[in-house]
Design a protein around this motif. Structure first.
Motif, short mmCIF file in Angstrom:
data_model
loop_
_atom_site.label_atom_id
_atom_site.label_comp_id
_atom_site.label_asym_id
_atom_site.label_seq_id
_atom_site.Cartn_x
_atom_site.Cartn_y
_atom_site.Cartn_z
N ILE A 234 0.84 -1.20 0.00
CA ILE A 234 0.00 0.00 0.00
C ILE A 234 0.87 1.26 0.00
O ILE A 234 0.57 2.24 -0.67
N GLY A 235 1.98 1.21 0.75
CA GLY A 235 2.90 2.35 0.77
C GLY A 235 3.51 2.64 -0.59
O GLY A 235 3.73 3.79 -0.96
N ARG A 236 3.78 1.58 -1.37
CA ARG A 236 4.39 1.74 -2.70
C ARG A 236 3.36 2.09 -3.77
O ARG A 236 3.60 2.93 -4.63
N GLU A 237 2.19 1.41 -3.75
CA GLU A 237 1.28 1.41 -4.88
C GLU A 237 -0.04 2.14 -4.62
O GLU A 237 -0.83 2.36 -5.55
N GLY A 238 -0.31 2.50 -3.37
CA GLY A 238 -1.59 3.11 -3.06
C GLY A 238 -2.60 2.09 -2.58
O GLY A 238 -2.24 0.95 -2.25
N PRO A 239 -3.89 2.44 -2.51
CA PRO A 239 -4.90 1.58 -1.89
C PRO A 239 -4.93 0.17 -2.49
O PRO A 239 -4.71 -0.02 -3.68
#
Length: 256
Positions: A234-239
């Protein structure tokens, strides 16, 4: 600038959050789910206003039933999980509704033809023959249900690929056939596939603690490594994006 919350902070908060009832306000700002187009609570309220005796099966904490502006003079709700029974009782008794503690897999403990309306939002199991039994001739069953492979992006992230028989369970065609087999006339069946987004790993933890059949036996301890990986994703790619499925079914008992 706000410092991002750590994995341990997010997971600990979600692990401590209460999960009784069907109040999803905890997810505000942390997860979103597209709503079905038919507006179940509004449509249920319209039918309740016209009924004389209504039964809401597997009511959860009673939140959806309590949202109706008008309840019939005789309104009964059933629920099997003790924390939800207590919550529903506190919410519905002031409205004049009776809450009956009844296991979700047990037949409804009511007389034949007792109700002209039976409702249920997201039942774990639908006892079609028993619904037909407790409905009066001309009475209606109105229900929004979870459809096949709902949120399986979440399920398969933790459990791996699921067999086709699992993915196709809870299909609306099967519900239609079961209703007909129980002697009911199907009035309508509507389906929807809806976008579901989790904005942090804590929202996933709370979801799996609340919707316990998605990953049976889920605990933070057992799935900590997978949860940490999801937090990093989630930190890298979003939700984290999943898709829920829902169907609306309305069936009527033939008039005598």
């Amino acid at each position: 600038m706000t410092t991002p919350r750590t994995f341990d902070e997010l997971v600990a908060e979600a692990a401590d959050a209460p999960v009784e009832g069907w109040d999803f306000s905890w997810f505000e700002g942390r997860a979103t789910e597209e709503r079905p187009p038919w507006g179940y609570a509004r449509a249920m309220g319209e039918r309740l206003a016209r009924a004389s005796a209504a039964l809401d099966l597997q009511t959860g904490g009673g939140e959806v039933l309590a949202s109706a502006a008008e309840l019939p003079r005789l309104t009964v709700a059933t629920e099997g999980w003790p924390p939800n029974v207590a919550k529903a009782t506190a919410l519905l008794h002031p409205r004049g509704a009776v809450v009956v503690a009844s296991p979700e897999d047990a037949p409804p403990p009511f007389a034949d033809g007792a109700f002209d309306l039976v409702t249920s939002r997201h039942p774990v199991r639908t006892h079609w023959a028993e619904i037909a039994r407790v409905l009066r001739p001309g009475g209606t069953y109105f229900s929004q249900q979870v459809g096949p492979a709902s949120a399986f992006e979440v399920v398969e992230y933790f459990l791996g690929p699921q067999p086709e028989r699992t993915r196709s369970a809870r299909h609306p065609d099967a519900a239609r056939a079961a209703a007909v087999a129980a002697g009911l006339d199907v009035v309508q069946v509507r389906t929807a596939r809806l976008r579901l987004e989790f904005h942090d790993v804590g929202a996933v933890v709370h979801f799996l603690r609340k919707v316990i059949w998605m990953v049976p036996g889920f605990t933070v301890e057992e799935y900590r490594d997978r949860l940490r990986g999801l937090h990093e994703q989630i930190g890298r790619e979003g939700p984290f994006v999943a898709h829920s499925t829902r169907f609306l079914i309305e069936a009527r008992k033939p008039a005598a």
